[in-house]
Design a protein around this motif. Structure first.
Motif, PDB file in Angstrom:
ATOM      1  N   MET A   1       1.971 -34.162  15.119  1.00  0.00           N
ATOM      2  CA  MET A   1       1.204 -35.295  14.333  1.00  0.00           C
ATOM      3  C   MET A   1       2.247 -36.193  13.697  1.00  0.00           C
ATOM      4  SD  MET A   1      -1.308 -34.760  10.992  1.00  0.00           S
ATOM      5  CE  MET A   1      -0.341 -34.798   9.970  1.00  0.00           C
ATOM      6  N   PRO A   2       2.508 -37.396  13.995  1.00  0.00           N
ATOM      7  CA  PRO A   2       3.397 -38.179  13.574  1.00  0.00           C
ATOM      8  C   PRO A   2       3.007 -38.645  12.038  1.00  0.00           C
ATOM      9  CG  PRO A   2       2.250 -39.075  15.430  1.00  0.00           C
ATOM     10  CD  PRO A   2       1.438 -38.108  15.119  1.00  0.00           C
ATOM     11  N   ILE A   3       3.972 -38.488  11.089  1.00  0.00           N
ATOM     12  CA  ILE A   3       3.804 -39.074   9.915  1.00  0.00           C
ATOM     13  C   ILE A   3       4.575 -40.012   9.439  1.00  0.00           C
ATOM     14  CG2 ILE A   3       4.664 -38.204   7.396  1.00  0.00           C
ATOM     15  CD1 ILE A   3       4.266 -35.324   8.353  1.00  0.00           C
ATOM     16  N   CYS A   4       5.584 -40.592  10.309  1.00  0.00           N
ATOM     17  CA  CYS A   4       6.266 -41.792  10.094  1.00  0.00           C
ATOM     18  C   CYS A   4       6.369 -42.347  11.548  1.00  0.00           C
ATOM     19  CB  CYS A   4       7.664 -41.708   9.479  1.00  0.00           C
ATOM     20  SG  CYS A   4       8.795 -40.445  10.385  1.00  0.00           S
ATOM     21  N   GLY A   5       6.631 -43.611  11.630  1.00  0.00           N
ATOM     22  CA  GLY A   5       6.580 -44.162  12.917  1.00  0.00           C
ATOM     23  C   GLY A   5       8.112 -44.099  13.770  1.00  0.00           C
ATOM     24  N   PRO A   6       8.065 -44.677  14.774  1.00  0.00           N
ATOM     25  CA  PRO A   6       9.105 -44.280  15.667  1.00  0.00           C
ATOM     26  C   PRO A   6      10.602 -45.089  15.024  1.00  0.00           C
ATOM     27  CG  PRO A   6       7.726 -45.967  16.784  1.00  0.00           C
ATOM     28  CD  PRO A   6       6.998 -45.556  15.678  1.00  0.00           C
ATOM     29  N   LYS A   7      10.286 -46.067  14.542  1.00  0.00           N
ATOM     30  CA  LYS A   7      11.604 -46.848  14.016  1.00  0.00           C
ATOM     31  C   LYS A   7      12.124 -46.009  12.785  1.00  0.00           C
ATOM     32  CE  LYS A   7      10.420 -51.375  15.451  1.00  0.00           C
ATOM     33  NZ  LYS A   7       9.846 -52.740  14.982  1.00  0.00           N
ATOM     34  N   LEU A   8      11.356 -45.637  12.212  1.00  0.00           N
ATOM     35  CA  LEU A   8      11.897 -44.773  10.869  1.00  0.00           C
ATOM     36  C   LEU A   8      12.289 -43.568  11.321  1.00  0.00           C
ATOM     37  CD1 LEU A   8      12.034 -44.377   7.724  1.00  0.00           C
ATOM     38  CD2 LEU A   8       9.808 -43.628   7.717  1.00  0.00           C
ATOM     39  N   SER A   9      11.753 -42.984  12.371  1.00  0.00           N
ATOM     40  CA  SER A   9      12.116 -41.621  12.700  1.00  0.00           C
ATOM     41  C   SER A   9      13.664 -41.707  13.402  1.00  0.00           C
ATOM     42  CB  SER A   9      11.265 -40.773  13.572  1.00  0.00           C
ATOM     43  OG  SER A   9      10.961 -41.689  14.737  1.00  0.00           O
ATOM     44  N   LEU A  10      13.678 -42.737  14.368  1.00  0.00           N
ATOM     45  CA  LEU A  10      15.034 -42.894  14.778  1.00  0.00           C
ATOM     46  C   LEU A  10      15.979 -43.439  13.688  1.00  0.00           C
ATOM     47  CD1 LEU A  10      16.754 -43.466  17.557  1.00  0.00           C
ATOM     48  CD2 LEU A  10      15.834 -45.947  17.388  1.00  0.00           C
ATOM     49  N   CYS A  11      15.699 -44.112  12.682  1.00  0.00           N
ATOM     50  CA  CYS A  11      16.816 -44.409  11.772  1.00  0.00           C
ATOM     51  C   CYS A  11      17.034 -43.053  10.861  1.00  0.00           C
ATOM     52  CB  CYS A  11      16.089 -45.281  10.662  1.00  0.00           C
ATOM     53  SG  CYS A  11      17.063 -45.782   9.292  1.00  0.00           S
ATOM     54  N   GLY A  12      16.323 -42.115  10.765  1.00  0.00           N
ATOM     55  CA  GLY A  12      16.356 -40.738  10.019  1.00  0.00           C
ATOM     56  C   GLY A  12      17.364 -39.960  11.012  1.00  0.00           C
ATOM     57  N   LEU A  13      17.199 -40.159  12.230  1.00  0.00           N
ATOM     58  CA  LEU A  13      17.973 -39.408  12.900  1.00  0.00           C
ATOM     59  C   LEU A  13      19.353 -39.893  13.088  1.00  0.00           C
ATOM     60  CD1 LEU A  13      15.899 -39.216  16.334  1.00  0.00           C
ATOM     61  CD2 LEU A  13      16.832 -37.081  15.130  1.00  0.00           C
ATOM     62  N   ILE A  14      19.646 -41.372  13.213  1.00  0.00           N
ATOM     63  CA  ILE A  14      21.042 -42.064  13.152  1.00  0.00           C
ATOM     64  C   ILE A  14      21.925 -41.550  11.751  1.00  0.00           C
ATOM     65  CG2 ILE A  14      22.267 -43.860  13.092  1.00  0.00           C
ATOM     66  CD1 ILE A  14      20.031 -45.143  15.012  1.00  0.00           C
ATOM     67  N   ILE A  15      21.223 -41.788  10.525  1.00  0.00           N
ATOM     68  CA  ILE A  15      21.526 -41.477   9.418  1.00  0.00           C
ATOM     69  C   ILE A  15      21.776 -39.962   9.070  1.00  0.00           C
ATOM     70  CG2 ILE A  15      21.006 -41.548   6.931  1.00  0.00           C
ATOM     71  CD1 ILE A  15      19.671 -44.269   7.516  1.00  0.00           C
ATOM     72  N   SER A  16      21.262 -39.108   9.582  1.00  0.00           N
ATOM     73  CA  SER A  16      21.195 -37.852   9.712  1.00  0.00           C
ATOM     74  C   SER A  16      22.583 -37.249  10.219  1.00  0.00           C
ATOM     75  CB  SER A  16      20.118 -36.829   9.936  1.00  0.00           C
ATOM     76  OG  SER A  16      18.944 -37.049   9.161  1.00  0.00           O
ATOM     77  N   VAL A  17      22.687 -37.693  11.519  1.00  0.00           N
ATOM     78  CA  VAL A  17      23.998 -37.322  12.209  1.00  0.00           C
ATOM     79  C   VAL A  17      25.286 -38.046  11.512  1.00  0.00           C
ATOM     80  CG1 VAL A  17      25.196 -38.002  14.508  1.00  0.00           C
ATOM     81  CG2 VAL A  17      22.613 -37.382  14.564  1.00  0.00           C
ATOM     82  N   TRP A  18      25.183 -39.060  11.077  1.00  0.00           N
ATOM     83  CA  TRP A  18      26.326 -39.850  10.512  1.00  0.00           C
ATOM     84  C   TRP A  18      26.488 -38.617   9.147  1.00  0.00           C
ATOM     85  CZ3 TRP A  18      30.361 -42.061  10.831  1.00  0.00           C
ATOM     86  CH2 TRP A  18      31.180 -42.602   9.719  1.00  0.00           C
ATOM     87  N   GLY A  19      25.372 -38.560   8.195  1.00  0.00           N
ATOM     88  CA  GLY A  19      25.595 -37.804   6.993  1.00  0.00           C
ATOM     89  C   GLY A  19      26.269 -36.308   7.031  1.00  0.00           C
ATOM     90  N   ILE A  20      25.928 -35.622   8.498  1.00  0.00           N
ATOM     91  CA  ILE A  20      26.323 -34.371   8.811  1.00  0.00           C
ATOM     92  C   ILE A  20      27.742 -34.285   9.299  1.00  0.00           C
ATOM     93  CG2 ILE A  20      26.373 -32.550  10.559  1.00  0.00           C
ATOM     94  CD1 ILE A  20      23.067 -33.243  10.694  1.00  0.00           C
ATOM     95  N   ILE A  21      28.461 -35.411   9.957  1.00  0.00           N
ATOM     96  CA  ILE A  21      29.601 -35.543  10.311  1.00  0.00           C
ATOM     97  C   ILE A  21      30.759 -35.963   9.136  1.00  0.00           C
ATOM     98  CG2 ILE A  21      31.204 -37.078  11.487  1.00  0.00           C
ATOM     99  CD1 ILE A  21      28.922 -37.490  13.616  1.00  0.00           C
ATOM    100  N   GLN A  22      30.111 -36.974   8.221  1.00  0.00           N
ATOM    101  CA  GLN A  22      30.890 -37.229   7.066  1.00  0.00           C
ATOM    102  C   GLN A  22      31.112 -36.121   6.139  1.00  0.00           C
ATOM    103  OE1 GLN A  22      29.620 -40.890   5.115  1.00  0.00           O
ATOM    104  NE2 GLN A  22      31.273 -40.578   3.401  1.00  0.00           N
ATOM    105  N   LEU A  23      29.989 -35.453   5.964  1.00  0.00           N
ATOM    106  CA  LEU A  23      30.079 -34.282   4.751  1.00  0.00           C
ATOM    107  C   LEU A  23      30.578 -33.160   5.496  1.00  0.00           C
ATOM    108  CD1 LEU A  23      26.496 -34.905   3.249  1.00  0.00           C
ATOM    109  CD2 LEU A  23      28.810 -35.213   2.026  1.00  0.00           C
ATOM    110  N   LEU A  24      30.543 -32.910   6.556  1.00  0.00           N
ATOM    111  CA  LEU A  24      31.389 -31.688   7.145  1.00  0.00           C
ATOM    112  C   LEU A  24      32.898 -31.953   6.931  1.00  0.00           C
ATOM    113  CD1 LEU A  24      29.507 -30.497  10.149  1.00  0.00           C
ATOM    114  CD2 LEU A  24      29.651 -29.154   8.157  1.00  0.00           C
ATOM    115  N   LEU A  25      33.288 -33.283   7.272  1.00  0.00           N
ATOM    116  CA  LEU A  25      34.692 -33.558   7.070  1.00  0.00           C
ATOM    117  C   LEU A  25      35.341 -33.623   5.923  1.00  0.00           C
ATOM    118  CD1 LEU A  25      35.096 -36.307   9.896  1.00  0.00           C
ATOM    119  CD2 LEU A  25      35.899 -34.008  10.212  1.00  0.00           C
TER     120      LEU A  25
END
Length: 95
Positions: free
Chosen positions: A1-25
């Motif tokens: 069941m989609p809660i948010c749209g495709p653009k918002l979910s893609l934005c969440g994916l990109i920001i999450s990947v960047w946040g994981i890399i930055q915070l791990l480093l």
């Protein structure tokens, strides 16, 4: 069941990947006591002895490293939710 749209979910994916890399480093750099990050530590202006300063700095470095790693784990959770939403949106547009 989609809660948010495709653009918002893609934005969440990109920001999450960047946040994981930055915070791990950043967590790794805090863990190895990088001198460049000493200004970000919650230290007092003066300490009676150098031994007390080093003890407080070690504790602050460790605490900041753990905080970065915990925040990275929260970004992993955001990545999973965004990925699920992206998958749900891609399935709903195909059908």
């Amino acid at each position: 069941m989609p809660i948010c749209g495709p653009k918002l979910s893609l934005c969440g994916l990109i920001i999450s990947v960047w946040g994981i890399i930055q915070l791990l480093l950043m967590g790794v750099f805090y863990y190895i006591h990088s001198v460049a990050l000493i200004e970000d530590l919650p230290l007092q202006e003066h300490y009676p002895t150098p031994k007390e300063f080093y003890a407080a700095a070690d504790l602050a470095y460790s605490q900041n490293a753990y905080n970065c790693w915990i925040a990275a784990c929260l970004y992993v959770l955001t990545l999973v939710i965004s990925g699920q939403q992206f998958y749900a949106n891609s399935r709903s547009t195909v059908a």
